[in-house]
Design an enzyme around this catalytic site. Sequence first.
Site, PDB file in Angstrom:
ATOM      1  N   GLU A 162       0.890  -1.175   0.000  1.00 14.86           N
ATOM      2  CA  GLU A 162       0.000   0.000   0.000  1.00 14.86           C
ATOM      3  C   GLU A 162       0.919   1.213   0.000  1.00 14.86           C
ATOM      4  O   GLU A 162       1.566   1.516   0.999  1.00 14.86           O
ATOM      5  CB  GLU A 162      -0.922  -0.036   1.219  1.00 14.86           C
ATOM      6  CG  GLU A 162      -2.125   0.897   1.085  1.00 14.86           C
ATOM      7  CD  GLU A 162      -1.832   2.273   1.619  1.00 14.86           C
ATOM      8  OE1 GLU A 162      -1.481   3.158   0.790  1.00 14.86           O
ATOM      9  OE2 GLU A 162      -1.948   2.480   2.825  1.00 14.86           O
TER      10      GLU A 162
ATOM     11  N   CYS B 165      -2.551   8.665   3.480  1.00 15.06           N
ATOM     12  CA  CYS B 165      -2.502   8.199   2.092  1.00 15.06           C
ATOM     13  C   CYS B 165      -3.817   8.429   1.381  1.00 15.06           C
ATOM     14  O   CYS B 165      -3.860   8.604   0.164  1.00 15.06           O
ATOM     15  CB  CYS B 165      -2.122   6.718   2.054  1.00 15.06           C
ATOM     16  SG  CYS B 165      -3.205   5.647   3.005  1.00 15.06           S
TER      17      CYS B 165
END
Length: 455
Positions: free
Chosen positions: A228, A262
Amino acid sequence: MPYESRNPATEELLARFETIPSAAIPLLIEKTASVQKQWASFTLASRCDALLSVAKHLSEHKEKYARLMSVEMGKRWSESLAEVDKCADLARFYAAEAGSMLGNEPVELPHGRGYVCYPPLGTVLGVMPWNYPFWQVFRFAVPALLAGNACLLKHAANVPQCAQAIEEVFVESGLPEGVFRNIFAENDDVDRIIAHPSVRAISFTGSETVGRLVAATAGQYLKKSVLELGGSDPWIVLADADISPAVDQAIAARFINAGQACTAAKRMIVVPEIADEFVSLLTQKINAMQVGDPFAEATNVGPMARKDLRDKLNRQVAASIATGAEQVSTSATIPDAGYYYAPVVLDHVPTNASAYFEELFGPVATILRANDEADALRIANDTRYGLGAVVWSKDIERAERFISQVDSGMGYVNGQLRSNNRLPFGGVKASGYGRELSRFGLREFTNIRSVWIRE
């Protein structure tokens, strides 16, 4: 290089931890692998009970762990409390759903019977970032442990006290000692850890640059990996959107965790019909935000986690302005000490600006003005990242059609991009691969095994 714990609100050095010698790492991994075999022999019900103990421990010591996050990483107090709650909720969720997610699945076969089962892989290495120092770890570790794996944690060097505290959570909750192990390893030792035969998989959350290196090493040794890598998520506002809630949610999505997320709304894409109204209201509200002590109730934006992160963001903003972006926000008053950065709104951002094509990891809102709805879709996809996307419109069917054309791992309509235990979390393109959360995340670190019994 030692791991240093430093308060980003005051710049005070809190603690320093020496790294483990490279020569000691193989034995540590082998001990973990031995504990994993014991843990895998537990019944699924027993592992679920252990996770419920983890959730209980987190809830009973919530303020202790939240305070540690706020002091060591600079997260606002309310956000730290919420992060501990989120970790406890995750443990409870998987404990409740494990039977349906990991149970044997019967399959009809000719001349016999068959089923699919989900045994653990072994030891999983988690290389985790600092921005959500508890949640990012629990998001990989809880499902991995529930499936019967052991976990090694190589946490970010600026949150070592959080790393120690997380190991403490699992030990004090009654899990076998060593089934979750924090390791203060040098960055150069990560390749050696991945290469060890007992390490069967890697979960990495962090930068694209480091993610590519981790993926290359994992591929070299044929190890399963989940990456990720962040993103530059589009926040698209169409002409018929309800502007006031879209602005409020955009601010929450952009400035949560001082913009160090993020899934933050990094690129706000607006069509001509509502652009001026959206930018005006957004800028007005951002100008009123207060920057300061993460423990103060009135604070909207706390410090950034490290000085080098603040300096990088400042260079990106300055470079964007130099190429034609307009700063339309006023500069908030910030404390003299600490790694604070006043919130910024950049409007009319050109395509050659850093704010257009790079991920800005901090309290900066980037406005991209589209020519029309089709151009808004083009801009949304004009990025190497593909984590999540948000679109705002009163016409739900229209919004669904739009979001289906955005190349991302997750799409949201009229809401804030956030994780949910029941939905898979992850991206495409340079945002990585694999999924966390839901049944997909639980099965990532299992051997999806077929059994056919002829009768």
